[in-house]
Design an enzyme around this catalytic site. Structure first.
Site, PDB file in Angstrom:
ATOM      1  N   GLY A 263       0.833  -1.198   0.000  1.00  0.00           N
ATOM      2  CA  GLY A 263       0.000   0.000   0.000  1.00  0.00           C
ATOM      3  C   GLY A 263       0.865   1.244   0.000  1.00  0.00           C
ATOM      4  O   GLY A 263       0.605   2.211  -0.722  1.00  0.00           O
ATOM      5  N   ALA A 264       1.915   1.196   0.820  1.00  0.00           N
ATOM      6  CA  ALA A 264       2.812   2.337   0.949  1.00  0.00           C
ATOM      7  C   ALA A 264       4.071   1.887   1.657  1.00  0.00           C
ATOM      8  O   ALA A 264       4.113   0.780   2.201  1.00  0.00           O
ATOM      9  CB  ALA A 264       2.134   3.447   1.743  1.00  0.00           C
ATOM     10  N   MET A 265       5.076   2.769   1.671  1.00  0.00           N
ATOM     11  CA  MET A 265       6.364   2.373   2.253  1.00  0.00           C
ATOM     12  C   MET A 265       7.007   3.552   2.976  1.00  0.00           C
ATOM     13  O   MET A 265       7.033   4.668   2.463  1.00  0.00           O
ATOM     14  CB  MET A 265       7.260   1.846   1.119  1.00  0.00           C
ATOM     15  CG  MET A 265       8.662   1.466   1.552  1.00  0.00           C
ATOM     16  SD  MET A 265       8.632   0.048   2.696  1.00  0.00           S
ATOM     17  CE  MET A 265      10.112   0.401   3.643  1.00  0.00           C
ATOM     18  N   GLU A 266       7.556   3.246   4.140  1.00  0.00           N
ATOM     19  CA  GLU A 266       8.011   4.272   5.075  1.00  0.00           C
ATOM     20  C   GLU A 266       9.461   4.735   4.892  1.00  0.00           C
ATOM     21  O   GLU A 266      10.070   5.215   5.851  1.00  0.00           O
ATOM     22  CB  GLU A 266       7.850   3.730   6.497  1.00  0.00           C
ATOM     23  CG  GLU A 266       8.819   2.591   6.894  1.00  0.00           C
ATOM     24  CD  GLU A 266       8.260   1.190   6.725  1.00  0.00           C
ATOM     25  OE1 GLU A 266       7.326   1.009   5.919  1.00  0.00           O
ATOM     26  OE2 GLU A 266       8.756   0.261   7.394  1.00  0.00           O
ATOM     27  N   ASN A 267      10.042   4.642   3.694  1.00  0.00           N
ATOM     28  CA  ASN A 267      11.427   5.080   3.473  1.00  0.00           C
ATOM     29  C   ASN A 267      11.710   6.386   4.206  1.00  0.00           C
ATOM     30  O   ASN A 267      10.910   7.312   4.168  1.00  0.00           O
ATOM     31  CB  ASN A 267      11.664   5.334   1.979  1.00  0.00           C
ATOM     32  CG  ASN A 267      11.077   4.244   1.121  1.00  0.00           C
ATOM     33  OD1 ASN A 267      11.479   3.105   1.214  1.00  0.00           O
ATOM     34  ND2 ASN A 267      10.084   4.600   0.314  1.00  0.00           N
ATOM     35  N   HIS A 299       0.133   5.765   9.440  1.00  0.00           N
ATOM     36  CA  HIS A 299       0.943   4.549   9.619  1.00  0.00           C
ATOM     37  C   HIS A 299       2.381   4.778   9.125  1.00  0.00           C
ATOM     38  O   HIS A 299       3.341   4.526   9.860  1.00  0.00           O
ATOM     39  CB  HIS A 299       0.291   3.388   8.871  1.00  0.00           C
ATOM     40  CG  HIS A 299       1.033   2.099   8.958  1.00  0.00           C
ATOM     41  ND1 HIS A 299       0.725   1.123   9.878  1.00  0.00           N
ATOM     42  CD2 HIS A 299       2.093   1.626   8.273  1.00  0.00           C
ATOM     43  CE1 HIS A 299       1.554   0.108   9.740  1.00  0.00           C
ATOM     44  NE2 HIS A 299       2.400   0.387   8.761  1.00  0.00           N
ATOM     45  N   GLU A 300       2.507   5.264   7.901  1.00  0.00           N
ATOM     46  CA  GLU A 300       3.851   5.434   7.338  1.00  0.00           C
ATOM     47  C   GLU A 300       4.626   6.499   8.107  1.00  0.00           C
ATOM     48  O   GLU A 300       5.811   6.354   8.367  1.00  0.00           O
ATOM     49  CB  GLU A 300       3.791   5.772   5.848  1.00  0.00           C
ATOM     50  CG  GLU A 300       3.024   4.766   4.988  1.00  0.00           C
ATOM     51  CD  GLU A 300       3.415   3.320   5.198  1.00  0.00           C
ATOM     52  OE1 GLU A 300       4.591   3.058   5.526  1.00  0.00           O
ATOM     53  OE2 GLU A 300       2.543   2.443   5.052  1.00  0.00           O
ATOM     54  N   HIS A 303       5.986   5.189  11.383  1.00  0.00           N
ATOM     55  CA  HIS A 303       7.163   4.329  11.222  1.00  0.00           C
ATOM     56  C   HIS A 303       8.465   5.107  11.443  1.00  0.00           C
ATOM     57  O   HIS A 303       9.501   4.507  11.714  1.00  0.00           O
ATOM     58  CB  HIS A 303       7.201   3.730   9.815  1.00  0.00           C
ATOM     59  CG  HIS A 303       6.555   2.377   9.690  1.00  0.00           C
ATOM     60  ND1 HIS A 303       6.809   1.341  10.558  1.00  0.00           N
ATOM     61  CD2 HIS A 303       5.687   1.885   8.765  1.00  0.00           C
ATOM     62  CE1 HIS A 303       6.124   0.270  10.177  1.00  0.00           C
ATOM     63  NE2 HIS A 303       5.428   0.573   9.097  1.00  0.00           N
ATOM     64  N   GLU A 322       5.830  -3.515  12.577  1.00  0.00           N
ATOM     65  CA  GLU A 322       4.510  -3.470  11.929  1.00  0.00           C
ATOM     66  C   GLU A 322       3.358  -3.562  12.928  1.00  0.00           C
ATOM     67  O   GLU A 322       2.429  -2.758  12.876  1.00  0.00           O
ATOM     68  CB  GLU A 322       4.397  -4.535  10.840  1.00  0.00           C
ATOM     69  CG  GLU A 322       5.343  -4.314   9.654  1.00  0.00           C
ATOM     70  CD  GLU A 322       5.194  -2.944   8.996  1.00  0.00           C
ATOM     71  OE1 GLU A 322       4.190  -2.253   9.240  1.00  0.00           O
ATOM     72  OE2 GLU A 322       6.101  -2.558   8.230  1.00  0.00           O
TER      73      GLU A 322
HETATM   74  N1  SER Z   1       6.592  -1.506   5.516  1.00  0.00           N
HETATM   75  C1  SER Z   1       5.474  -1.207   4.681  1.00  0.00           C
HETATM   76  C2  SER Z   1       4.346  -0.769   5.559  1.00  0.00           C
HETATM   77  O1  SER Z   1       3.946  -1.461   6.440  1.00  0.00           O
HETATM   78  C3  SER Z   1       5.092  -2.385   3.870  1.00  0.00           C
HETATM   79  O2  SER Z   1       3.753  -2.611   3.782  1.00  0.00           O
HETATM   80  O3  SER Z   1       3.870   0.293   5.441  1.00  0.00           O
HETATM   81 ZN    ZN Z   2       4.028  -0.655   8.207  1.00  0.00          ZN
END
Ligand code: SER
Ligand code: ZN
Length: 514
Positions: A263-267, A299-300, A303, A322
């Site tokens: 869905g998305a990624m927390e880089n 959420h992102e 992180h 997570e």
């Molecule tokens: N690490 C990412 C997230 O949880 C992969 O889905 O947002």
């Molecule tokens: Zn996540």
């Protein structure tokens, strides 16, 4: 037909990295079919003296390898489909490699690939090894400096951290240099290059620092990112208030891309989203669309502390970032939209997705003990059940001890890669409770069935309540232990009013049974 079975990776076999990386300099010469990646790694021995250097890599065309400035001959290293091995390396040295990769041919949506004509990356869990030779494991944390060069067709050049420099090189092509001062594992690396519109805003942190916020979208779409921007600012404020966590860089960016597996990624500093979870057109978006955007943006963002500043020692600890981050985004949504409604939604989703997983052939513990491919473990069990376990922990020790335990966790493990044991130890320490029985929630798969039996004795006015528990067997785990399940109980009269009672001589109107 392929008959070889890949060997499982086991938690019990964990060993610390043989070499650590302090600094990484990456130089990307971006071309869709032939991108050159030059990497300079400052390496330091962390394991047995004399052991060779072994790095991960996949689908890389190796052009050169040099140690401390000396180019190695073909007999001085071996490079196969998965690893680069260099024997006889010193205890501290600089490794320079140059490889060629083909983003246009990469259809796995992992590593560096093209989406809608733009370059973008997804490195979690093990995609970084398709960019360059590297120790691709989350317990190697390094400071990254990234330079990228591209033709004018890709005017925006983005990576993690702070922008150091932009300009045009001697060949007239555009370049940008980024530096991320926070050491991070390579799965948090990101790069985006292309034509993008920018929605700009800013946020002043609790301590008074100004952070620039930028959301990058397809040209013409920036108005659709307005709600995501609003959700981002509310998330930033909430994390300060609920967990005492401030944002750390001067810049926070989100990019919407069309082709994205997760869905998305927390880089770090550069979250990448599937556009469907970021953009909303007020003409057509439903309430549910807005809710999802708000919770995924949160959420992102969350992180940044639970995942990025403190990361996982190995991929078995995936729930450490997570489950905890889902718990945090659920708590945020509860504060934004009402606790009871949010709880009903979360429980419905848990029952629909995670209970089903627990009853099927793929049932696994919140922290698995072995895997073939970690990509298969981004499951409802790790995410949603992982969040429920934290919720139970909070119920067990109380909100105040929970917050103290989180504070201790952030203080003790900031800048580190750690484990679920180390996390739980923080709560045992601040609450003075023995949480060893609770830890079984991380190791045992399956959904416990809890039954409540009650016996009312009108003569003495005593109500006796007995809770019993049974967990059906799951693959590989026939015998189940009883788990601590905190249950909050209260009594209602015939009109639905709360009734007071005494338990063990103490007056109360609600009680916790474990
Ligand atoms: N690490 C990412 C997230 O949880 C992969 O889905 O947002
Ligand atoms: Zn996540």
């Amino acid at each position: 037909m392929r008959t070889e079975t890949p060997a499982p990776i086991r938690l019990a076999d964990y060993t610390p990295p043989a070499f650590l990386v302090d600094e990484v300099h990456l130089d990307f010469d971006l071309k869709p079919e032939a991108t050159r990646v030059r990497a300079r790694l400052s390496l330091r021995r962390n394991g047995a003296a004399g052991a060779p250097l072994k790095l991960d890599g996949e689908r890389l065309k190796t052009l050169s390898v040099a140690v401390d400035g000396r180019v190695l001959g073909p007999g001085e290293f071996t490079a196969d489909d998965h690893s680069l091995t260099i024997p006889g390396v010193p205890d501290a040295f600089a490794l320079e490699t140059e490889v060629e990769i083909n983003p246009a041919a990469n259809k796995a949506l992992e590593g560096l690939y093209m989406s809608g004509g733009r370059f973008c990356t997804q490195c979690e869990a093990e995609g970084f090894r398709t960019l360059t030779w590297y120790p691709d494991r989350p317990d190697v944390l390094a400071r990254f400096t990234v330079r990228m060069t591209a033709d004018d067709a890709w005017p925006r050049l983005l990576s993690n951290g702070n922008l150091v420099e932009t300009g045009r090189g001697p060949d007239g092509r555009r370049y940008a240099v980024w530096n991320d001062p926070f050491p991070k594992p390579c799965y948090l690396f990101a790069l985006v290059a292309g034509e993008l519109d920018e929605l700009v805003d800013s946020f002043v942190t609790a301590s008074g620092r100004k952070v620039e916020l930028k959301i990058y979208v397809d040209p013409g779409m920036s108005a659709r990112a307005a709600y995501a921007m609003d959700a981002l600012k509310r998330s930033m404020r909430w994390d300060e208030e609920a967990f005492g966590r401030e944002y750390d860089l001067d810049l926070f960016m989100i990019v919407a891309v069309r082709d994205f597996n997760f869905g998305a990624m927390e880089n770090k500093g550069l979250n990448i989203f599937n556009s469907s979870l970021l953009l909303a057109d007020p003409e057509t978006a439903t309430d549910l669309d807005y809710e999802r955007i708000e919770s995924v943006v949160a959420h992102e963002y969350f992180h940044n502390w639970t995942g990025n500043r403190i990361t996982c020692r190995d991929w078995f600890q995936l729930c450490l970032k997570e489950g905890l981050t889902v718990f945090r985004d659920q708590s945020f949504s509860a504060d934004m939209r009402g606790e009871a409604v949010q709880r009903i939604k979360d429980v419905k989703a848990l029952r629909a997705r995670q209970f089903a997983e627990d009853q099927g052939p793929l049932a696994h513990p919140v922290r698995p003990s072995s895997y073939l491919k970690i990509d298969n473990f981004y499951t409802a069990t790790i995410y949603e059940k992982g969040a429920e376990v934290i919720r139970m922990l909070k119920a067990l020790i109380g909100a105040e001890a929970f917050r103290k335990g989180m504070d201790l966790y952030f203080e003790r493990w900031d800048g580190c890669a750690t484990t679920v044991e180390a996390f739980i130890a923080c709560f045992a320490e601040v609450s003075g409770q023995d949480l060893s029985a609770f830890f079984a929630w991380y190791e045992q798969a399956g959904t416990p069935r809890v039954r409540l039996a009650s016996r009312w004795t009108p003569e003495t006015g005593e109500l006796e309540i007995t809770l019993t528990q049974r967990t059906p067997a799951t693959p590989g785990q026939a015998d189940k232990r009883a788990l601590p399940v905190p249950v909050r109980l209260g009594l209602l009269d015939a009109e639905g009013r709360t009734m007071a009672f005494t338990r063990d001589g103490e007056a109360q109107d609600e009680t916790l049974v474990v």
